[in-house]
Design a protein around this motif. Structure first.
Motif, PDB file in Angstrom:
ATOM      1  N   PHE A   1       0.818  -1.155   0.121  1.00 40.31           N
ATOM      2  CA  PHE A   1       0.099   0.060   0.187  1.00 40.31           C
ATOM      3  C   PHE A   1       0.931   1.235   0.025  1.00 40.31           C
ATOM      4  CE2 PHE A   1      -2.573  -3.284   2.301  1.00 40.31           C
ATOM      5  CZ  PHE A   1      -3.627  -3.480   1.406  1.00 40.31           C
ATOM      6  N   ILE A   2       0.674   1.911  -0.988  1.00 35.94           N
ATOM      7  CA  ILE A   2       1.533   3.269  -1.047  1.00 35.94           C
ATOM      8  C   ILE A   2       0.880   4.533  -1.388  1.00 35.94           C
ATOM      9  CG2 ILE A   2       3.509   1.902  -2.137  1.00 35.94           C
ATOM     10  CD1 ILE A   2       2.853   3.224  -4.718  1.00 35.94           C
ATOM     11  N   SER A   3       1.616   5.503  -1.216  1.00 32.87           N
ATOM     12  CA  SER A   3       1.036   6.831  -1.660  1.00 32.87           C
ATOM     13  C   SER A   3       1.560   7.270  -3.059  1.00 32.87           C
ATOM     14  CB  SER A   3       1.408   8.190  -0.655  1.00 32.87           C
ATOM     15  OG  SER A   3       0.935   7.749   0.747  1.00 32.87           O
ATOM     16  N   VAL A   4       0.479   7.558  -3.663  1.00 35.14           N
ATOM     17  CA  VAL A   4       0.652   8.198  -5.210  1.00 35.14           C
ATOM     18  C   VAL A   4      -0.042   9.547  -5.381  1.00 35.14           C
ATOM     19  CG1 VAL A   4       0.011   7.538  -7.406  1.00 35.14           C
ATOM     20  CG2 VAL A   4      -0.063   5.520  -5.692  1.00 35.14           C
ATOM     21  N   TYR A   5       0.910  10.322  -6.105  1.00 28.61           N
ATOM     22  CA  TYR A   5       0.465  11.514  -6.439  1.00 28.61           C
ATOM     23  C   TYR A   5       0.262  11.914  -7.658  1.00 28.61           C
ATOM     24  CZ  TYR A   5       3.962  15.178  -7.865  1.00 28.61           C
ATOM     25  OH  TYR A   5       4.751  15.811  -8.815  1.00 28.61           O
TER      26      TYR A   5
ATOM     27  N   ILE B   1       5.910   7.701  -3.479  1.00 29.65           N
ATOM     28  CA  ILE B   1       6.792   7.048  -4.266  1.00 29.65           C
ATOM     29  C   ILE B   1       6.705   6.932  -5.556  1.00 29.65           C
ATOM     30  CG2 ILE B   1       7.755   5.839  -2.106  1.00 29.65           C
ATOM     31  CD1 ILE B   1       6.539   3.324  -2.965  1.00 29.65           C
ATOM     32  N   LEU B   2       5.401   7.112  -6.157  1.00 30.74           N
ATOM     33  CA  LEU B   2       4.981   7.198  -7.489  1.00 30.74           C
ATOM     34  C   LEU B   2       4.201   8.399  -7.827  1.00 30.74           C
ATOM     35  CD1 LEU B   2       4.483   5.416  -9.945  1.00 30.74           C
ATOM     36  CD2 LEU B   2       2.364   4.490  -8.900  1.00 30.74           C
ATOM     37  N   GLN B   3       4.639   8.902  -8.908  1.00 30.33           N
ATOM     38  CA  GLN B   3       3.862   9.900  -9.573  1.00 30.33           C
ATOM     39  C   GLN B   3       3.247   9.513 -10.760  1.00 30.33           C
ATOM     40  OE1 GLN B   3       6.117  13.383 -10.433  1.00 30.33           O
ATOM     41  NE2 GLN B   3       4.373  14.676 -11.560  1.00 30.33           N
ATOM     42  N   ILE B   4       1.971  10.116 -11.055  1.00 28.54           N
ATOM     43  CA  ILE B   4       1.182   9.708 -12.202  1.00 28.54           C
ATOM     44  C   ILE B   4       0.909  10.914 -13.116  1.00 28.54           C
ATOM     45  CG2 ILE B   4       0.280   7.507 -11.112  1.00 28.54           C
ATOM     46  CD1 ILE B   4      -2.687   9.063 -11.452  1.00 28.54           C
ATOM     47  N   GLY B   5       0.993  10.883 -14.330  1.00 28.78           N
ATOM     48  CA  GLY B   5       0.245  12.100 -15.290  1.00 28.78           C
ATOM     49  C   GLY B   5       0.215  11.721 -16.543  1.00 28.78           C
TER      50      GLY B   5
END
Length: 425
Positions: A33-37, A193-197
């Protein structure tokens, strides 16, 4: 518990365009389970349909236990992202963006579940840390990690530098540093630890990954979604004449519904994969049945219903559907006065006209079915306009009393799908 096939499904839905480390990201998304922005710059007072894909991607991640972090670019929006832009964005005032941010946050709340405790989304504004930064410290601690030669060679920058008339300002050139700092800050404070775009953000995302590695010796990841275009080649989110906004005051629920229900046959099944939570098996079955029956309208209706209900609610979907049913009868038989009153009640596109003489060219321009009088003339001449479902190709046509149904209403149409109601005083 996370399902092992989650990452595989994302790929089968064609939702992943680029990724920094396929195997590691797959392992993380499937087993942790991670934090994604994802960042959204408030460059208008509303999001548009092009923003729906990343928001739904965050929703998919949240449903699997991950924590979405929405970053509003209160500071970066004042600079302007140059990525693949033909020219520099207009500068906005701080007062404007502050008002816009409130509206955008309300729209974002439609997509994510803010009631969950363990992975409740967080909405942040990067102005909260950029306003505290000292420019000298920023250049020493952040700027020194960026190579000018590497920045120039990024596609998003290279395209602008090679344009003699437009070029790129230092202000825009610095945007990548600011977004990179966002990622490193969110890693340090929120363990992101993860960026999306969108795929046009790849250069900015990789800059943030590099900076975080330099500053904290930690590995973080980036993932981009497809930058959608319609089969016509137009950038997704644009129609022939205007952007399709999420704000009902800028794009009515009926216009929003029509955008989706008029999806091309070619785009339809990918859109069902992107924008709905229907199983891939179900979508495949729908496609097979549609091709067998040689009609795609039911599947398009499912797509339009899902997205209209999501953004505008069930009531506005019902209204939009009713308006379509009335307009698309394509015949006057059976239409009664109550139907025309319903069109206005259900927020159909309509225009109130004064008690005077109007030419068809003028009305087409006033309703924005034509962009100019010249355009209106061309549409009439090419047999593209109907009045009360009857073709009208007289470029000098003036509306008559016989055009006013129940002495008050007229239905005009451009092509086969762009309907408009005239209400005469």
């Amino acid at each position: 518990m996370l399902k092992k096939k989650f990452f595989t499904e994302l790929k089968k839905r064609l939702l992943i365009s680029q990724i920094t480390n396929d195997k590691k990201v797959e392992d993380i998304l499937n087993n942790k389970f991670i934090s994604v922005y994802c960042g959204f710059d408030p460059t208008a007072d509303s999001l548009h349909v092009g923003h729906i894909l990343p928001l739904l991607f965050l929703k998919r991640l949240q449903l699997k236990g991950h924590k979405p972090i929405i970053l509003i670019g209160g500071s970066t929006s004042l600079i302007g992202d140059p990525s693949f832009k033909l020219k520099e964005r207009k500068f906005f005032s701080l007062n404007s963006t502050s008002t816009w941010i409130k509206k955008i946050i309300n729209q974002i709340s439609l997509f994510l579940d803010f009631t969950k405790k363990y992975n409740q989304p967080i909405i942040l504004n990067n102005s909260s840390w950029f306003k505290e930064l000292n420019i000298i410290s920023f250049l020493r601690n952040v700027g020194k990690h960026f190579s000018i030669s590497k920045m120039i060679n990024k596609e998003s920058v290279k395209n602008r530098i090679n344009r003699n008339k437009q070029g790129i300002s230092f202000t825009e050139f610095s945007y990548s540093l600011l977004q990179a700092y966002d990622f490193s800050h969110l890693y340090k404070k929120y363990q992101v630890i993860l960026q999306i775009g969108g795929s046009d953000q790849w250069g900015n995302i990789t800059s943030g990954i590099s900076l975080t590695n330099y500053l904290y010796k930690s590995e973080v990841f980036g993932l981009t979604l497809p930058l959608l275009t319609q089969s016509s080649g137009q950038k997704f989110g644009k129609s022939e004449l205007k952007t399709i906004w999420l704000d009902p005051e800028k794009t009515t629920p009926y216009e929003f519904y029509q955008f989706w229900v008029n999806t091309t046959d070619k785009d339809l099944y990918n859109y069902l994969k992107y924008f709905t939570f229907l199983s891939l098996k179900k979508i495949k079955k729908m496609k097979k049945n549609d091709q067998l029956n040689k009609t795609f309208i039911k599947s398009k209706e499912i797509l339009a219903k899902y997205l209209t209900c999501l953004v505008h609610g069930n009531k506005n979907y019902f209204f939009s559907k009713k308006v379509s049913n009335i307009f698309f009868k394509k015949k006057l038989d059976g239409l009664i006065l109550k139907d025309f009153k319903k069109l206005i009640k259900y927020k159909a596109p309509y225009l109130v006209l004064e008690k005077r003489e109007y030419s068809l060219q003028e009305v087409l321009y006033l309703t924005k079915l034509a962009t100019s009088y010249r355009h209106a003339k061309d549409l009439i001449f090419s047999n593209s306009i109907t009045i009360n479902y009857k073709k009208q190709n007289n470029i000098n046509y003036v509306f008559l009393n016989i055009d006013k149904l129940f002495k008050k209403y007229t239905i005009i149409c451009r092509g086969k799908k762009k309907y408009f109601l005239l209400k005469w005083k």
